[in-house]
Scaffold this motif. Structure first.
Motif, PDB file in Angstrom:
ATOM      1  N   LYS A  81     -53.149 -17.083  24.692  1.00 51.00           N
ATOM      2  CA  LYS A  81     -54.392 -17.066  25.443  1.00 51.00           C
ATOM      3  C   LYS A  81     -54.373 -15.907  26.442  1.00 51.00           C
ATOM      4  CE  LYS A  81     -56.208 -20.560  23.416  1.00 51.00           C
ATOM      5  NZ  LYS A  81     -57.339 -20.365  22.507  1.00 51.00           N
ATOM      6  N   THR A  82     -55.467 -15.180  26.500  1.00 53.89           N
ATOM      7  CA  THR A  82     -55.506 -13.983  27.336  1.00 53.89           C
ATOM      8  C   THR A  82     -55.711 -14.295  28.810  1.00 53.89           C
ATOM      9  OG1 THR A  82     -57.878 -13.775  26.914  1.00 53.89           O
ATOM     10  CG2 THR A  82     -56.387 -12.587  25.445  1.00 53.89           C
ATOM     11  N   GLU A  83     -56.346 -15.423  29.119  1.00 56.29           N
ATOM     12  CA  GLU A  83     -56.629 -15.761  30.505  1.00 56.29           C
ATOM     13  C   GLU A  83     -56.371 -17.242  30.747  1.00 56.29           C
ATOM     14  OE1 GLU A  83     -60.708 -14.510  30.675  1.00 56.29           O
ATOM     15  OE2 GLU A  83     -60.179 -12.653  31.698  1.00 56.29           O
ATOM     16  N   SER A 115     -56.828 -23.550  30.186  1.00 59.73           N
ATOM     17  CA  SER A 115     -57.321 -24.123  31.439  1.00 59.73           C
ATOM     18  C   SER A 115     -56.547 -25.374  31.827  1.00 59.73           C
ATOM     19  CB  SER A 115     -58.809 -24.470  31.318  1.00 59.73           C
ATOM     20  OG  SER A 115     -59.012 -25.447  30.317  1.00 59.73           O
ATOM     21  N   TYR A 116     -56.547 -25.633  33.124  1.00 61.92           N
ATOM     22  CA  TYR A 116     -55.958 -26.837  33.694  1.00 61.92           C
ATOM     23  C   TYR A 116     -57.005 -27.508  34.573  1.00 61.92           C
ATOM     24  CZ  TYR A 116     -51.536 -24.521  32.516  1.00 61.92           C
ATOM     25  OH  TYR A 116     -50.517 -23.886  31.860  1.00 61.92           O
ATOM     26  N   ILE A 117     -56.890 -28.820  34.718  1.00 63.40           N
ATOM     27  CA  ILE A 117     -57.734 -29.546  35.671  1.00 63.40           C
ATOM     28  C   ILE A 117     -56.833 -30.117  36.757  1.00 63.40           C
ATOM     29  CG2 ILE A 117     -59.272 -31.502  36.063  1.00 63.40           C
ATOM     30  CD1 ILE A 117     -60.307 -31.229  33.270  1.00 63.40           C
ATOM     31  N   ILE A 118     -57.179 -29.847  38.005  1.00 62.23           N
ATOM     32  CA  ILE A 118     -56.469 -30.431  39.142  1.00 62.23           C
ATOM     33  C   ILE A 118     -57.488 -31.229  39.945  1.00 62.23           C
ATOM     34  CG2 ILE A 118     -55.089 -30.004  41.204  1.00 62.23           C
ATOM     35  CD1 ILE A 118     -54.301 -27.337  40.073  1.00 62.23           C
ATOM     36  N   VAL A 139     -53.064 -18.213  37.613  1.00 57.25           N
ATOM     37  CA  VAL A 139     -54.378 -18.315  36.990  1.00 57.25           C
ATOM     38  C   VAL A 139     -55.218 -17.068  37.220  1.00 57.25           C
ATOM     39  CG1 VAL A 139     -54.380 -20.818  37.215  1.00 57.25           C
ATOM     40  CG2 VAL A 139     -55.442 -19.425  38.987  1.00 57.25           C
ATOM     41  N   THR A 140     -56.139 -16.841  36.291  1.00 58.81           N
ATOM     42  CA  THR A 140     -57.058 -15.703  36.373  1.00 58.81           C
ATOM     43  C   THR A 140     -58.243 -16.022  37.270  1.00 58.81           C
ATOM     44  OG1 THR A 140     -56.476 -15.184  34.095  1.00 58.81           O
ATOM     45  CG2 THR A 140     -58.418 -14.089  34.998  1.00 58.81           C
ATOM     46  N   GLY A 141     -58.753 -17.231  37.136  1.00 61.18           N
ATOM     47  CA  GLY A 141     -59.938 -17.613  37.898  1.00 61.18           C
ATOM     48  C   GLY A 141     -59.944 -19.089  38.205  1.00 61.18           C
ATOM     49  N   VAL A 142     -60.790 -19.461  39.147  1.00 58.37           N
ATOM     50  CA  VAL A 142     -60.878 -20.850  39.589  1.00 58.37           C
ATOM     51  C   VAL A 142     -62.332 -21.304  39.556  1.00 58.37           C
ATOM     52  CG1 VAL A 142     -60.552 -22.438  41.517  1.00 58.37           C
ATOM     53  CG2 VAL A 142     -58.858 -20.661  41.078  1.00 58.37           C
ATOM     54  N   PHE A 166     -59.038 -14.125  43.046  1.00 64.20           N
ATOM     55  CA  PHE A 166     -59.234 -14.421  41.637  1.00 64.20           C
ATOM     56  C   PHE A 166     -60.433 -13.658  41.097  1.00 64.20           C
ATOM     57  CE2 PHE A 166     -57.306 -18.256  43.462  1.00 64.20           C
ATOM     58  CZ  PHE A 166     -56.164 -18.334  42.687  1.00 64.20           C
ATOM     59  N   THR A 167     -60.443 -13.510  39.793  1.00 64.45           N
ATOM     60  CA  THR A 167     -61.591 -12.894  39.142  1.00 64.45           C
ATOM     61  C   THR A 167     -62.850 -13.702  39.430  1.00 64.45           C
ATOM     62  OG1 THR A 167     -60.161 -12.137  37.361  1.00 64.45           O
ATOM     63  CG2 THR A 167     -62.525 -12.141  36.931  1.00 64.45           C
TER      64      THR A 167
END
Length: 361
Positions: A81-83, A115-118, A139-142, A166-167
């Motif tokens: 995965k790229t991001e 992706s992750y979920i927190i 991580v790349t973005g949030v 972040f991006t």
């Protein structure tokens, strides 16, 4: 096999087959005891088994929440995965948000992103855990999905304090004050449509109540729509007197609800969501106030089919919300300007048994 083990196995299979959505609530102990025709203690034993298997988290006074299940994804796929994105979400029992989070994860995966979920838990104050996890995952973005302005502000402050850029930092459904996400312009119209519907049934004294969501931007927009509509459709200029707020998990909400009925003489009550509508349906009959004979109840959320009582509610179709949010996320991921491509008014009234027409004498 013991009944508790059998019930636990049945519920486990339902959870693993996505019949219960991550982040949503399992039916109450009373509902499950009726479903399986067993005593409450047997159901509680089954809940303990599910908790030991890390499938649910039980909170006193709230219920059992379906925990996020670790996806069975090959590590090589994750590496390709790229991001990597992190979705930070409220820890509450909104089944709609739980559905959307799963859709978001699937979409990110389809876009070659992991992706992750927190979950934010303000009771345990796990903001530091969130920050540390973001650092570890690189991580790349949030994406922030949170219904509380103060939580968002604190989280953004901590990200800045830790020099974490972040991006993408945004939140949905969106809060204009933070210039992130987009505004749910239809929120005003949702409450207007509720009032319009009740007024068409002959109601003039229409109350409005909100519990734990009263500090959110969504609440403010719905309240604005309600105040505008009550004067327009029901002819009430002092509508502010028919608005009540109170902590949903304490007696304050119940006291405020009864006050609207006894002191303000309302004939209909608009609840912020279906969960609050169910609460109203349960408490008013305890004082011999019949629903809908004495009081009409209306909710918002459109998931009354999950309950034993078909609530008259205002629904936003999942397919519309999904398409709208995914279009928004796509624009962020691709770095293009987001444009509203879907009609703003898709809300529909779902007829239930909790509202009645007032017959003029």
């Amino acid at each position: 096999m013991k009944k508790s083990n059998s019930i636990a196995l049945t519920l486990e299979n339902e959870i693993l087959n996505n019949m219960h959505i991550t982040g949503s609530m399992l039916p109450s102990v009373n509902s499950l005891s009726k479903r399986f025709s067993v005593h409450r203690n047997t159901v509680n034993q089954a809940m303990k088994i599910l908790a030991q298997k890390d499938l649910i988290q039980t909170k006193n006074g709230i219920g059992s929440i379906i925990k996020q299940r670790v996806r069975n994804i090959n590590q090589e796929i994750e590496k390709n995965k790229t991001e990597t994105y992190c979705i930070i979400a409220d820890l509450h029992k909104n089944i709609y948000q739980a559905t959307m989070l799963e859709i978001f994860q699937q979409y990110l995966f389809s876009q070659n992103a992991f992706s992750y979920i927190i979950y934010l838990d303000t009771i345990r104050n796990n903001f530091r855990f969130v920050i540390n996890t973001l650092k570890e995952k690189n991580v790349t973005g949030v994406f922030i999905s949170c219904g509380n302005i103060e939580k968002i502000a604190l989280l953004l402050h901590m990200l800045k304090e830790n020099d974490m850029a972040f991006t993408t930092i945004t939140c949905f459904p969106g809060y204009e004050k933070h210039h992130c996400g987009f505004s749910e312009k239809g929120d005003n119209r949702t409450s207007e449509k509720q009032v319009e519907y009740l007024a068409s049934l002959g109601h003039q004294k229409i109350g409005f109540i909100a519990g734990t969501h009263h500090d959110t931007a969504v609440y403010k927009r719905r309240l604005e729509g309600y105040l505008h509509a009550v004067e327009r459709y029901a002819g009430i200029s002092e509508a502010e007197n028919l608005v009540a707020i109170g902590d949903f998990f304490k007696s304050e909400w119940i006291r405020q609800a009864f006050n609207l009925y006894y002191e303000k003489k309302i004939t209909a009550l608009i609840c912020f969501d279906d969960t609050e509508a169910l609460q109203a349906i349960n408490i008013f009959p305890l004082r011999n106030i019949l629903i809908p004979e004495n009081l009409s109840i209306m909710g918002f959320g459109g998931y009354y089919n999950d309950t034993e009582i078909p609530i008259t509610t205002l629904s936003v179709p999942y397919e519309y919300k999904s398409a709208r949010y995914l279009s928004f996320m796509h624009s962020l991921l691709k770095g293009i300007e987001y444009k509203e491509e879907f009609p703003a008014q898709t809300n529909t009234i779902k007829e239930g048994v909790t509202c009645k027409k007032i017959i003029s004498s």
